[in-house]
Design a protein around this motif. Structure first.
Motif, PDB file in Angstrom:
ATOM      1  N   SER A  44      15.577   9.573  33.857  1.00 16.48           N
ATOM      2  CA  SER A  44      15.648   8.167  33.948  1.00 16.48           C
ATOM      3  C   SER A  44      16.362   7.558  32.406  1.00 16.48           C
ATOM      4  CB  SER A  44      14.205   7.598  34.105  1.00 16.48           C
ATOM      5  OG  SER A  44      13.414   7.558  33.067  1.00 16.48           O
ATOM      6  N   THR A  45      15.970   8.223  31.491  1.00 19.78           N
ATOM      7  CA  THR A  45      16.535   7.676  30.104  1.00 19.78           C
ATOM      8  C   THR A  45      18.203   7.986  30.188  1.00 19.78           C
ATOM      9  OG1 THR A  45      16.285   9.718  28.917  1.00 19.78           O
ATOM     10  CG2 THR A  45      14.647   7.959  28.623  1.00 19.78           C
ATOM     11  N   ILE A  46      18.497   9.097  30.901  1.00 21.44           N
ATOM     12  CA  ILE A  46      19.877   9.440  31.028  1.00 21.44           C
ATOM     13  C   ILE A  46      20.631   8.610  31.790  1.00 21.44           C
ATOM     14  CG2 ILE A  46      21.755  11.174  31.737  1.00 21.44           C
ATOM     15  CD1 ILE A  46      19.543  13.547  31.230  1.00 21.44           C
ATOM     16  N   GLU A  47      19.988   8.403  32.904  1.00 21.51           N
ATOM     17  CA  GLU A  47      20.402   7.157  34.021  1.00 21.51           C
ATOM     18  C   GLU A  47      20.844   5.774  33.115  1.00 21.51           C
ATOM     19  OE1 GLU A  47      17.993   7.919  37.425  1.00 21.51           O
ATOM     20  OE2 GLU A  47      19.449   9.452  38.157  1.00 21.51           O
ATOM     21  N   ALA A  48      19.746   5.745  32.230  1.00 22.40           N
ATOM     22  CA  ALA A  48      19.664   4.042  31.417  1.00 22.40           C
ATOM     23  C   ALA A  48      20.797   4.074  30.607  1.00 22.40           C
ATOM     24  CB  ALA A  48      18.353   3.955  30.930  1.00 22.40           C
ATOM     25  N   GLY A  49      21.495   5.275  30.392  1.00 23.90           N
ATOM     26  CA  GLY A  49      22.527   5.114  29.251  1.00 23.90           C
ATOM     27  C   GLY A  49      21.995   5.152  27.997  1.00 23.90           C
ATOM     28  N   VAL A  50      20.706   5.738  27.470  1.00 20.61           N
ATOM     29  CA  VAL A  50      20.513   5.888  26.296  1.00 20.61           C
ATOM     30  C   VAL A  50      20.318   7.163  25.401  1.00 20.61           C
ATOM     31  CG1 VAL A  50      19.285   3.529  26.494  1.00 20.61           C
ATOM     32  CG2 VAL A  50      18.042   5.773  26.864  1.00 20.61           C
ATOM     33  N   VAL A  51      20.580   8.075  26.248  1.00 23.15           N
ATOM     34  CA  VAL A  51      20.713   9.561  25.622  1.00 23.15           C
ATOM     35  C   VAL A  51      22.114   9.977  25.353  1.00 23.15           C
ATOM     36  CG1 VAL A  51      20.157  11.786  26.039  1.00 23.15           C
ATOM     37  CG2 VAL A  51      18.661  10.253  27.175  1.00 23.15           C
ATOM     38  N   PHE A  52      22.332  10.442  24.011  1.00 26.08           N
ATOM     39  CA  PHE A  52      23.787  10.691  23.542  1.00 26.08           C
ATOM     40  C   PHE A  52      23.765  12.094  23.050  1.00 26.08           C
ATOM     41  CE2 PHE A  52      22.620   6.208  23.070  1.00 26.08           C
ATOM     42  CZ  PHE A  52      23.821   5.685  23.650  1.00 26.08           C
ATOM     43  N   MET A  53      24.869  12.842  23.283  1.00 26.57           N
ATOM     44  CA  MET A  53      25.203  14.113  22.988  1.00 26.57           C
ATOM     45  C   MET A  53      26.123  14.372  22.056  1.00 26.57           C
ATOM     46  SD  MET A  53      23.001  15.464  25.524  1.00 26.57           S
ATOM     47  CE  MET A  53      23.578  17.250  25.970  1.00 26.57           C
ATOM     48  N   VAL A  54      26.158  15.006  20.909  1.00 24.17           N
ATOM     49  CA  VAL A  54      26.932  15.515  20.073  1.00 24.17           C
ATOM     50  C   VAL A  54      27.577  16.956  20.818  1.00 24.17           C
ATOM     51  CG1 VAL A  54      27.588  16.224  17.807  1.00 24.17           C
ATOM     52  CG2 VAL A  54      25.967  14.409  17.973  1.00 24.17           C
ATOM     53  N   ARG A  55      28.899  16.866  20.860  1.00 27.05           N
ATOM     54  CA  ARG A  55      29.504  18.300  21.296  1.00 27.05           C
ATOM     55  C   ARG A  55      30.453  18.636  20.100  1.00 27.05           C
ATOM     56  NH1 ARG A  55      27.594  17.766  26.623  1.00 27.05           N
ATOM     57  NH2 ARG A  55      27.759  15.696  27.666  1.00 27.05           N
ATOM     58  N   ASP A  56      30.410  19.950  20.086  1.00 25.66           N
ATOM     59  CA  ASP A  56      31.290  20.607  18.962  1.00 25.66           C
ATOM     60  C   ASP A  56      32.081  21.695  19.867  1.00 25.66           C
ATOM     61  OD1 ASP A  56      32.629  21.810  16.991  1.00 25.66           O
ATOM     62  OD2 ASP A  56      30.584  22.892  16.056  1.00 25.66           O
ATOM     63  N   GLY A  57      33.376  21.076  20.427  1.00 23.15           N
ATOM     64  CA  GLY A  57      33.857  21.982  21.378  1.00 23.15           C
ATOM     65  C   GLY A  57      33.145  21.889  22.965  1.00 23.15           C
ATOM     66  N   SER A  58      32.969  22.922  23.397  1.00 23.73           N
ATOM     67  CA  SER A  58      32.040  23.038  24.518  1.00 23.73           C
ATOM     68  C   SER A  58      30.576  23.227  24.397  1.00 23.73           C
ATOM     69  CB  SER A  58      32.612  24.275  25.574  1.00 23.73           C
ATOM     70  OG  SER A  58      32.294  25.514  24.718  1.00 23.73           O
ATOM     71  N   VAL A  59      30.196  23.338  22.937  1.00 23.30           N
ATOM     72  CA  VAL A  59      28.790  23.555  22.719  1.00 23.30           C
ATOM     73  C   VAL A  59      28.165  22.358  22.324  1.00 23.30           C
ATOM     74  CG1 VAL A  59      27.318  24.569  21.127  1.00 23.30           C
ATOM     75  CG2 VAL A  59      29.368  25.733  21.915  1.00 23.30           C
ATOM     76  N   THR A  60      26.986  21.931  22.745  1.00 27.11           N
ATOM     77  CA  THR A  60      25.951  20.734  22.586  1.00 27.11           C
ATOM     78  C   THR A  60      25.536  20.979  21.169  1.00 27.11           C
ATOM     79  OG1 THR A  60      25.525  20.422  24.857  1.00 27.11           O
ATOM     80  CG2 THR A  60      23.986  19.365  23.149  1.00 27.11           C
ATOM     81  N   ALA A  61      25.834  20.150  20.267  1.00 26.00           N
ATOM     82  CA  ALA A  61      25.132  20.581  18.725  1.00 26.00           C
ATOM     83  C   ALA A  61      24.048  19.595  18.370  1.00 26.00           C
ATOM     84  CB  ALA A  61      26.249  20.171  18.137  1.00 26.00           C
ATOM     85  N   ALA A  62      23.881  18.673  19.203  1.00 28.25           N
ATOM     86  CA  ALA A  62      22.628  17.895  18.960  1.00 28.25           C
ATOM     87  C   ALA A  62      22.613  16.876  20.034  1.00 28.25           C
ATOM     88  CB  ALA A  62      22.634  17.207  17.442  1.00 28.25           C
ATOM     89  N   THR A  63      21.436  16.083  19.879  1.00 26.65           N
ATOM     90  CA  THR A  63      21.164  14.768  20.966  1.00 26.65           C
ATOM     91  C   THR A  63      20.260  13.942  20.258  1.00 26.65           C
ATOM     92  OG1 THR A  63      20.300  14.289  23.102  1.00 26.65           O
ATOM     93  CG2 THR A  63      19.248  15.872  22.098  1.00 26.65           C
ATOM     94  N   ILE A  64      20.518  12.731  20.849  1.00 29.57           N
ATOM     95  CA  ILE A  64      19.496  11.699  20.167  1.00 29.57           C
ATOM     96  C   ILE A  64      19.415  10.689  21.256  1.00 29.57           C
ATOM     97  CG2 ILE A  64      21.454  10.229  19.152  1.00 29.57           C
ATOM     98  CD1 ILE A  64      19.736   9.529  17.061  1.00 29.57           C
ATOM     99  N   THR A  65      18.177  10.051  21.653  1.00 29.16           N
ATOM    100  CA  THR A  65      18.080   8.998  22.390  1.00 29.16           C
ATOM    101  C   THR A  65      17.741   7.652  21.529  1.00 29.16           C
ATOM    102  OG1 THR A  65      16.993  10.368  24.092  1.00 29.16           O
ATOM    103  CG2 THR A  65      16.326   8.088  24.115  1.00 29.16           C
TER     104      THR A  65
END
Length: 193
Positions: A44-65
Motif C-alpha cells: 500500500s505504501t508503494i502504491e501511494a508513491g512514497v517508497v523510493f529505490m536507489v539503484r546502482d545499475g541493476s542492483v538495489t543499493a538502498a530504499t527509503i519511505t
C-alpha cells in the motif's frame, strides 16, 4: 546511482531487502526488524508513491519511505500542525555499506521535504538501537523524546518511538540522479491525516 519511485514489481525485492537488513541487525545484537513487516502494508505504501529505490545499475543499493503520514501516537497535536515529512524504513544494502549512502538519502529526503513546503524532516527510530540513534544525531537530527506507549504497526508493543527531527533544507550534495518526477507531490505535509 539513481533514485526513483518503487513500483509494485519491487515488492518481493523490498521484502527480501528488509530480511537482509534484519539478519544484519540481529548479528549486531539488536532485535530491530525481527518481526516480519506485513507485505500488504508495504504494497500500500508503494502504491501511494512514497517508497523510493536507489539503484546502482541493476542492483538495489538502498530504499527509503518518505511520507506526509505520521504514525499515530508519536507526535503531539502541536507538532502535527507543523509542516513535516517523515522518514521510514531507510535501508542500505550490505553491498553498499560504508559509503554514507544513508546520509545521502537523508539529505535527499530533506531536500524533498523543503521542496514540498515542509518545515521538518522527522523520523522515529528503534528505541533500543543506540548506534542508530547516534547515526541520526550525526546527520543533523535533534532528539525530541522517546515514546513507548502504544503498539507497533506489525503487531506487539511499540518498539520504534525514539523521535528526532531536522529542518527541511535544500540540498544537491546527495549526488543522486533524481528520477522522481519534478514537482512530484508526496502528499500534503503536516498532519499525517
Amino acid at each position: 546511482m539513481i533514485i526513483e519511485r518503487a513500483t509494485t514489481e519491487d515488492l518481493d525485492a523490498l521484502l527480501a531487502f528488509r530480511q537482509e537488513a534484519a539478519t544484519w541487525l540481529s548479528d549486531l545484537g539488536t532485535d530491530q526488524w525481527q518481526r516480519p513487516y506485513p507485505a500488504d502494508r508495504l504494497l500500500s505504501t508503494i502504491e501511494a508513491g512514497v517508497v523510493f529505490m536507489v539503484r546502482d545499475g541493476s542492483v538495489t543499493a538502498a530504499t527509503i519511505t518518505l511520507t506526509p503520514e505520521a504514525e499515530e501516537g508519536l507526535w503531539s497535536e502541536e507538532e502535527l500542525r507543523q509542516e513535516s515529512l517523515f522518514v521510514n524504513k531507510l535501508t542500505v544494502a550490505r553491498t553498499h555499506a560504508g559509503q554514507d549512502l544513508g546520509g545521502r538519502l537523508l539529505d535527499w529526503a530533506s531536500d524533498q521535504a523543503y521542496r514540498s513546503g515542509a518545515t521538518w524532516l522527522r523520523l522515529d527510530a528503534w528505541t533500543t538501537n543506540k548506534p542508530l540513534q547516534d547515526y541520526y544525531l550525526r546527520h543533523g537530527f535533534e532528539y525530541v523524546r522517546t515514546v513507548t506507549e502504544g503498539g507497533a504497526v506489525n503487531g506487539g508493543p511499540r518498539v520504534s518511538g525514539w523521535l528526532a527531527q531536522r529542518p527541511a533544507m535544500p540540498s544537491t550534495a546527495h549526488g543522486l540522479i533524481d528520477r522522481v518526477e519534478s514537482g512530484a507531490q508526496l502528499g500534503t505535509p503536516g498532519s499525517g491525516r
